[in-house]
Design an enzyme around this catalytic site. Sequence first.
Site, mmCIF file in Angstrom:
data_model
loop_
_atom_site.group_PDB
_atom_site.id
_atom_site.type_symbol
_atom_site.label_atom_id
_atom_site.label_comp_id
_atom_site.label_asym_id
_atom_site.label_seq_id
_atom_site.Cartn_x
_atom_site.Cartn_y
_atom_site.Cartn_z
ATOM 1 N N GLY A 269 40.337 -35.161 39.480
ATOM 2 C CA GLY A 269 39.765 -33.889 39.083
ATOM 3 C C GLY A 269 40.465 -32.756 39.790
ATOM 4 O O GLY A 269 40.795 -31.736 39.190
ATOM 5 N N ALA A 270 40.714 -32.954 41.086
ATOM 6 C CA ALA A 270 41.383 -31.924 41.880
ATOM 7 C C ALA A 270 41.754 -32.524 43.230
ATOM 8 O O ALA A 270 41.329 -33.625 43.579
ATOM 9 C CB ALA A 270 40.483 -30.700 42.067
ATOM 10 N N MET A 271 42.547 -31.762 44.006
ATOM 11 C CA MET A 271 42.983 -32.221 45.331
ATOM 12 C C MET A 271 43.056 -31.031 46.269
ATOM 13 O O MET A 271 43.612 -29.983 45.935
ATOM 14 C CB MET A 271 44.349 -32.909 45.231
ATOM 15 C CG MET A 271 44.864 -33.440 46.547
ATOM 16 S SD MET A 271 43.802 -34.758 47.200
ATOM 17 C CE MET A 271 44.210 -34.642 48.940
ATOM 18 N N GLU A 272 42.546 -31.234 47.488
ATOM 19 C CA GLU A 272 42.275 -30.153 48.420
ATOM 20 C C GLU A 272 43.463 -29.735 49.280
ATOM 21 O O GLU A 272 43.281 -29.343 50.437
ATOM 22 C CB GLU A 272 41.117 -30.558 49.343
ATOM 23 C CG GLU A 272 41.427 -31.714 50.304
ATOM 24 C CD GLU A 272 41.056 -33.089 49.797
ATOM 25 O OE1 GLU A 272 40.930 -34.011 50.616
ATOM 26 O OE2 GLU A 272 40.902 -33.244 48.568
ATOM 27 N N ASN A 273 44.671 -29.777 48.779
ATOM 28 C CA ASN A 273 45.809 -29.352 49.595
ATOM 29 C C ASN A 273 45.557 -27.942 50.134
ATOM 30 O O ASN A 273 45.356 -27.013 49.355
ATOM 31 C CB ASN A 273 47.082 -29.333 48.746
ATOM 32 C CG ASN A 273 47.216 -30.562 47.887
ATOM 33 O OD1 ASN A 273 47.175 -31.689 48.374
ATOM 34 N ND2 ASN A 273 47.379 -30.358 46.583
ATOM 35 N N HIS A 303 33.820 -27.795 45.665
ATOM 36 C CA HIS A 303 34.054 -29.075 46.345
ATOM 37 C C HIS A 303 35.381 -29.023 47.099
ATOM 38 O O HIS A 303 35.452 -29.355 48.290
ATOM 39 C CB HIS A 303 34.043 -30.191 45.296
ATOM 40 C CG HIS A 303 34.432 -31.544 45.797
ATOM 41 N ND1 HIS A 303 33.575 -32.633 45.785
ATOM 42 C CD2 HIS A 303 35.608 -32.030 46.289
ATOM 43 C CE1 HIS A 303 34.185 -33.684 46.278
ATOM 44 N NE2 HIS A 303 35.426 -33.356 46.575
ATOM 45 N N GLU A 304 36.438 -28.599 46.400
ATOM 46 C CA GLU A 304 37.754 -28.554 47.048
ATOM 47 C C GLU A 304 37.786 -27.506 48.149
ATOM 48 O O GLU A 304 38.440 -27.691 49.188
ATOM 49 C CB GLU A 304 38.841 -28.272 46.018
ATOM 50 C CG GLU A 304 38.908 -29.271 44.871
ATOM 51 C CD GLU A 304 38.953 -30.715 45.324
ATOM 52 O OE1 GLU A 304 39.600 -31.009 46.351
ATOM 53 O OE2 GLU A 304 38.333 -31.565 44.651
ATOM 54 N N HIS A 307 36.524 -28.724 51.374
ATOM 55 C CA HIS A 307 37.521 -29.554 52.062
ATOM 56 C C HIS A 307 38.420 -28.743 52.994
ATOM 57 O O HIS A 307 39.046 -29.326 53.899
ATOM 58 C CB HIS A 307 38.424 -30.249 51.042
ATOM 59 C CG HIS A 307 37.880 -31.533 50.512
ATOM 60 N ND1 HIS A 307 37.429 -32.545 51.319
ATOM 61 C CD2 HIS A 307 37.756 -31.992 49.230
ATOM 62 C CE1 HIS A 307 37.037 -33.562 50.563
ATOM 63 N NE2 HIS A 307 37.219 -33.252 49.300
ATOM 64 N N GLU A 326 34.734 -36.513 51.876
ATOM 65 C CA GLU A 326 34.330 -36.540 50.468
ATOM 66 C C GLU A 326 32.821 -36.398 50.275
ATOM 67 O O GLU A 326 32.376 -35.710 49.354
ATOM 68 C CB GLU A 326 34.840 -37.815 49.789
ATOM 69 C CG GLU A 326 36.355 -37.913 49.694
ATOM 70 C CD GLU A 326 36.992 -36.750 48.942
ATOM 71 O OE1 GLU A 326 36.277 -35.959 48.295
ATOM 72 O OE2 GLU A 326 38.221 -36.633 49.003
#
Length: 835
Positions: A269-273, A303-304, A307, A326
């Site tokens: 869905g997404a990534m918290e870089n 959500h991201e 993070h 998470e």
Amino acid sequence: MSSANVTANLSRDETAERAAHITVHSIRVELDLSGAPERARTGFPTVTTLSFDATATETWIDFIGESVSRVVVNGEEQDVRWDGARISIEGLAAQNEVRVEAVAAYSRSGEGMHRFHDPVDGETYLYTQYEPADARRVMACFEQPDMKAAYTFDVSAPAGWHVLSNQSAARVHEGIGVQRIEFAPTLPISSYITAVAAGPYARIDGEWSRDGQHIDLGVLCRASLAEHLEADEILEVTRQGLDLFSDAFAYPYPWRKYDQIFVPEYNLGAMENPGLVTFTEAYINRGAATDAQRGGRANTILHEMAHMWFGDLVTMRWWDDLWLKESFADYMGSHASAAATRFTDAWARFANSRKAWAYRQDQLPTTHPIVADIPDLEAAKLNFDGITYAKGAAVLKQLVAFVGEDAFFEGARRYFAAHAFGNTTLDDLLDKLGEVSGQDLRAWSRAWLETSGVSALRLETDADGRRFLVQDGGAAGPRPHRLRIGLYDLDGGRLALRERIELGIDEERTEVEIPDADLTLLNDDDLTYAKARLDERSLTAVEESLSTLEDDLVRGLVWSSLWNATRDGELAAIRYLEIVRRHAPAESNVALLTTVLVNAAFAVRHYVADDARDEQGRAWVDAAWSALQSADAGSDAQLAWARAFAAASGFDAHHADAVRGILNGGAPRGLPVDADLRWLMLTALATTGDATVEEIIAERAADDTATGRTAEIRALASRPDAATRAAAWDSAWNDLTLSNDHLDATIGGFRAGGRRDLIAAFDGEYFDRIREVWGTRSIELAQRLVVGLFPATADTDLVDAWLEANSDAPGALRRLVIESRDDLAREIRVRAAQA
């Protein structure tokens, strides 16, 4: 050495040993992406310079790519000793600089550096995705979360492209047709959250300022999707989140900029870089979208963002404590949505759909504690599951009920202050929460975080009229619950709240003083994590009047209880479907409606007894068609029912003429028949044999986009003839040029319509293939094949035979097969119970 098929594992023990002897300070990565638009090019040069201290004379550096040409240790060139995944180095001193020159491979699987060519305009787009361990596909690194470093990226790319990384550009050198961008060094971060994206992306800029802090914001997507990018709403949610989290965490946003980029063929869905968050393009609506879809996107944005603190600023030491990021991010996504945005129904959506993921995962034989035992990276890859995310978030909601919201957030503030830019374990968090709450949370942790399984709550009345709240915790035993019980009365056919009773329980049977009510809703307000059963009187009341309940969360909890009872075989599937047909057309919350429609379709295909399935399938497609006709013109409900009708029509051709009519301009008034809905309708016709190859090709010609091409693959593979399905089977296993999205489409077409008569002949071959594919394909693609092509046989004999004969198979592969077997066994068991 070529390493195209390497899926090298790393164990917790060996990485802990490496971290004990190596202290990494900085890593410089030089990437030459200037040749990316050349379609014949398979790889790109990558040069990594690592500076670190060592107390051992030798170690290894992780890299998976096409070749390693040169390794220089403290100025001395060494022989290249590379096994396709690890570069062995020796002769280390107390302080070291190691330079690795290599060629990395572009990806079509969404792992490492993914390269995508847009069919709309011919442009090339790149992005990276690493979690948990694919940074080594782009650079030489120490691929473990507890070896943080300051990363400097130096990227060469075609002139005119946007080139992005975690930090802003510090220097830009313009050449003829090529630009070179050197980014500012990051603060200390783990390898898996470093990121690079490059391509002619469209960009919308914004800003956020608060208390003297100024953060540049960016929202990016492919140029061909720019007209559909709802950047204003995305930026609004971003600012709302930054406001809330800055207050809640009392720690300024640490990463200097905040870019959010929507990328093609994305696995997550997404990534918290930090500073460069990546999202799936599924969050960009090419056509009509419901408010629930926008609410889901807002939840993911938040959500991201959570993070940036939970996971990026403070990172788990190893993947055992993946929940430390998470579970918190999942909780914070719903909390922030409800508290700071217009999507105030976030907790209703969480209760009805997100927790269903947790309940399903927690009843599998492979379930695990929230704090899991993760011995290696393959196990870590599969642990991004409903336990780590949704159960963890639900348990955190119970923790908030246990210690209070003020204590919870003050504990988080102290946790960030104490461990910023470091790595932690469970005990570090419990210490801070205990400091604030004044409670020893070890017993709470043992009950909730260190055991597995979902509790079930039910109300029982004995022969003397005494009432007991009973919890079945399974192997975990009873847990402490803080919860509310809602009492609802029928008044003129409507269910209305009389009162809520708050109590705590920690035993298997707790005597309670609860007055009679038409509906007794255990776990009202959804404070705890448990399957709450409805007694027969309550079930009768919701059969009659479910849709009259005014509160979205209450209806969501009732829908959830009904679904859990159905999939556990306690509520007859036909009775569940009757409730859905009666009350779903009146469901006003489209997020709840969407989940209910998906569950109902699943119940028809998997839980209804064999001899009733055709009848129930016909009743379901009739109900969807009727609800579509009666839904308000242009409403979200109308769109949701149209999608449900299209999906149902792929299993029952009774309304094929109506589907055809929608495609030919006869849609109900107000229904937006955009490209995505057209593909759903056309694929349904293809699945039942009511669409030709020529029609499918013509539809793709009218929608010659990445989405259109993927939809064409699925529609063509869905046609109901043996030769078509055989070709899809062969392509899925053997066509190594398929991207991740195209592989999914091929698998979806192969399984379309549940036509076991067309595909059952491949059951034995499936079990002959899966072990080889696990060893030769990347874990991302192998997982799609193993799960997506698992055969829905009439019994579990073939599965059991494979498991017995392959006791030495990789643990992650066995886990996928065991989980699929359990789903199959549940379906067989529930169908048998209907008879």
